[in-house]
Design a protein around this motif. Structure first.
Motif, mmCIF file in Angstrom:
data_model
loop_
_atom_site.group_PDB
_atom_site.id
_atom_site.type_symbol
_atom_site.label_atom_id
_atom_site.label_comp_id
_atom_site.label_asym_id
_atom_site.label_seq_id
_atom_site.Cartn_x
_atom_site.Cartn_y
_atom_site.Cartn_z
ATOM 1 N N MET A 176 0.849 -1.192 0.000
ATOM 2 C CA MET A 176 0.000 0.000 0.000
ATOM 3 C C MET A 176 0.886 1.245 0.000
ATOM 4 O O MET A 176 1.732 1.411 0.875
ATOM 5 C CB MET A 176 -0.906 -0.022 1.232
ATOM 6 N N GLN A 177 0.700 2.109 -0.995
ATOM 7 C CA GLN A 177 1.532 3.292 -1.140
ATOM 8 C C GLN A 177 0.993 4.498 -0.370
ATOM 9 O O GLN A 177 1.739 5.387 0.000
ATOM 10 C CB GLN A 177 1.657 3.658 -2.628
ATOM 11 N N LYS A 178 -0.308 4.524 -0.151
ATOM 12 C CA LYS A 178 -0.904 5.666 0.536
ATOM 13 C C LYS A 178 -0.516 5.691 2.002
ATOM 14 O O LYS A 178 -0.208 4.658 2.607
ATOM 15 C CB LYS A 178 -2.432 5.603 0.438
ATOM 16 N N GLN A 179 -0.571 6.910 2.597
ATOM 17 C CA GLN A 179 -0.472 6.992 4.047
ATOM 18 C C GLN A 179 -1.722 6.367 4.653
ATOM 19 O O GLN A 179 -2.805 6.410 4.074
ATOM 20 C CB GLN A 179 -0.323 8.441 4.491
ATOM 21 N N THR A 180 -1.560 5.800 5.840
ATOM 22 C CA THR A 180 -2.641 5.040 6.449
ATOM 23 C C THR A 180 -2.967 5.578 7.836
ATOM 24 O O THR A 180 -2.098 6.070 8.549
ATOM 25 C CB THR A 180 -2.264 3.558 6.564
ATOM 26 N N VAL A 181 -4.228 5.436 8.208
ATOM 27 C CA VAL A 181 -4.675 5.856 9.533
ATOM 28 C C VAL A 181 -5.661 4.826 10.075
ATOM 29 O O VAL A 181 -6.526 4.353 9.339
ATOM 30 C CB VAL A 181 -5.317 7.258 9.503
ATOM 31 N N LEU A 182 -5.502 4.482 11.342
ATOM 32 C CA LEU A 182 -6.488 3.675 12.061
ATOM 33 C C LEU A 182 -7.185 4.589 13.054
ATOM 34 O O LEU A 182 -6.527 5.250 13.864
ATOM 35 C CB LEU A 182 -5.828 2.517 12.805
ATOM 36 N N ILE A 183 -8.510 4.617 12.991
ATOM 37 C CA ILE A 183 -9.305 5.408 13.924
ATOM 38 C C ILE A 183 -10.274 4.468 14.622
ATOM 39 O O ILE A 183 -11.060 3.778 13.965
ATOM 40 C CB ILE A 183 -10.083 6.525 13.202
ATOM 41 N N THR A 184 -10.240 4.429 15.933
ATOM 42 C CA THR A 184 -11.161 3.577 16.684
ATOM 43 C C THR A 184 -12.466 4.328 16.948
ATOM 44 O O THR A 184 -12.498 5.554 16.979
ATOM 45 C CB THR A 184 -10.547 3.122 18.017
ATOM 46 N N GLY A 185 -13.543 3.575 17.107
ATOM 47 C CA GLY A 185 -14.846 4.190 17.320
ATOM 48 C C GLY A 185 -15.226 5.126 16.190
ATOM 49 O O GLY A 185 -15.786 6.208 16.407
ATOM 50 N N ALA A 186 -14.951 4.698 14.952
ATOM 51 C CA ALA A 186 -15.043 5.606 13.802
ATOM 52 C C ALA A 186 -16.292 5.426 12.956
ATOM 53 O O ALA A 186 -16.382 5.991 11.866
ATOM 54 C CB ALA A 186 -13.806 5.457 12.920
ATOM 55 N N ASN A 187 -17.261 4.666 13.436
ATOM 56 C CA ASN A 187 -18.468 4.478 12.620
ATOM 57 C C ASN A 187 -19.447 5.639 12.729
ATOM 58 O O ASN A 187 -20.418 5.714 11.980
ATOM 59 C CB ASN A 187 -19.183 3.179 13.002
ATOM 60 N N LYS A 188 -19.192 6.583 13.643
ATOM 61 C CA LYS A 188 -20.090 7.732 13.810
ATOM 62 C C LYS A 188 -19.352 8.866 14.502
ATOM 63 O O LYS A 188 -18.212 8.727 14.954
ATOM 64 C CB LYS A 188 -21.312 7.342 14.632
ATOM 65 N N LYS A 203 -10.107 12.580 2.798
ATOM 66 C CA LYS A 203 -10.068 13.633 1.782
ATOM 67 C C LYS A 203 -8.654 14.169 1.584
ATOM 68 O O LYS A 203 -8.341 14.737 0.531
ATOM 69 C CB LYS A 203 -11.006 14.774 2.172
ATOM 70 N N GLN A 204 -7.807 13.989 2.614
ATOM 71 C CA GLN A 204 -6.408 14.405 2.508
ATOM 72 C C GLN A 204 -5.551 13.335 1.819
ATOM 73 O O GLN A 204 -4.350 13.512 1.647
ATOM 74 C CB GLN A 204 -5.839 14.668 3.907
ATOM 75 N N GLY A 205 -6.183 12.211 1.451
ATOM 76 C CA GLY A 205 -5.469 11.169 0.729
ATOM 77 C C GLY A 205 -5.074 9.961 1.549
ATOM 78 O O GLY A 205 -4.423 9.048 1.022
ATOM 79 N N TYR A 206 -5.478 9.914 2.809
ATOM 80 C CA TYR A 206 -5.155 8.762 3.642
ATOM 81 C C TYR A 206 -6.059 7.574 3.317
ATOM 82 O O TYR A 206 -7.237 7.748 3.028
ATOM 83 C CB TYR A 206 -5.331 9.095 5.131
#
Length: 240
Positions: A1-13, A25-28
């Motif tokens: 995977m070439q893109k920067q990655t982010v894990l966000i917990t509790g992210a469904n709302k 939107k920033q490309g992550y």
């Protein structure tokens, strides 16, 4: 995977979802963490409809097995993790400390304190492989000992032992991890997104999720000269 990655917990709302949207939107590439598979996948579909690359990751901050499996699943998809946002949290019980049961307090600590510790530890191998790893712990001004001890402050009247002290503890977790990795490219900070209209407070908050998520996202995007081991809100550094 070439893109920067982010894990966000509790992210469904709420703030978690909106932070995922803004960083997407920033490309992550977004690893969207949530306990509920149906809700998590629905959130991922919504992000993809906006052209954001995302994948659902089952993770429950109170369940060590899901944390371990989440780390394995992410490692199978990418060689590094650029950003971890510990957003998952649960709210307060009563406002009278002497009447809160230890079971109530313990349940809040499982999610708000022990969960982030275990998630950080599980994701560290991936975070350390990123050029500029970032950890953002979503805290609260209600965890500030300065605010809690100031009768003139707006937070003074909010006195739930479980929630307030759990965020104070999360702030300490932030400082101690930041000390461990001082001098490295990994930066770890705590953020107070402000009193935001979410399910946590029955949508009584005064800030929008868009505004508050922007505060969280900015800490995730700090550069090499950015801070580490700090506590910030929308206006900058705030007291512990």
């Amino acid at each position: 995977m070439q893109k920067q990655t982010v894990l966000i917990t509790g992210a469904n709302k709420g703030i978690g979802y909106e932070t995922a949207r803004q960083l997407g939107k920033q490309g992550y590439f977004v690893f969207l963490g949530a306990r509920d598979e149906r809700k998590g996948n629905e959130a991922v579909r919504s992000l993809r409809e906006e052209g954001i690359e995302a994948a659902y990751i089952r993770i429950d901050a109170a369940d060590a097995a899901t944390i371990a499996s989440a780390a394995e699943e992410i490692a199978a998809q990418t060689s590094s993790l650029d950003v971890l946002i510990n957003n998952a949290g649960i709210g307060a019980g009563g406002n009278v400390p002497s009447q809160q049961t230890i079971e109530e307090i313990r349940s809040v600590y499982e999610v708000n304190v022990f969960g982030p510790i275990q998630i950080i530890q599980a994701m560290l191998p991936l975070l350390k492989k990123a050029p500029l790893g970032r950890i953002v712990n979503v805290s609260s001004g209600l965890g500030s000992l300065t605010f809690n001890s100031d009768p003139t402050h707006e937070h003074y009247g909010a006195n739930p032992l479980d929630y307030n002290s759990s965020k104070t503890a999360l702030n300490a977790v932030t400082v101690l991890f930041a000390k461990e990795f001082a001098g490295t490219s990994l930066k770890i900070n705590a953020v107070d997104p402000g009193y935001t209209a979410t399910d946590l407070n029955n949508n009584s908050g005064t800030r929008t999720v868009e505004h508050s998520a922007g505060t969280v996202a900015r800490l995730a995007l700090i550069g090499e000269d950015g801070p580490s081991g700090g506590f910030f809100d929308e206006n900058g550094a705030i007291p512990w």
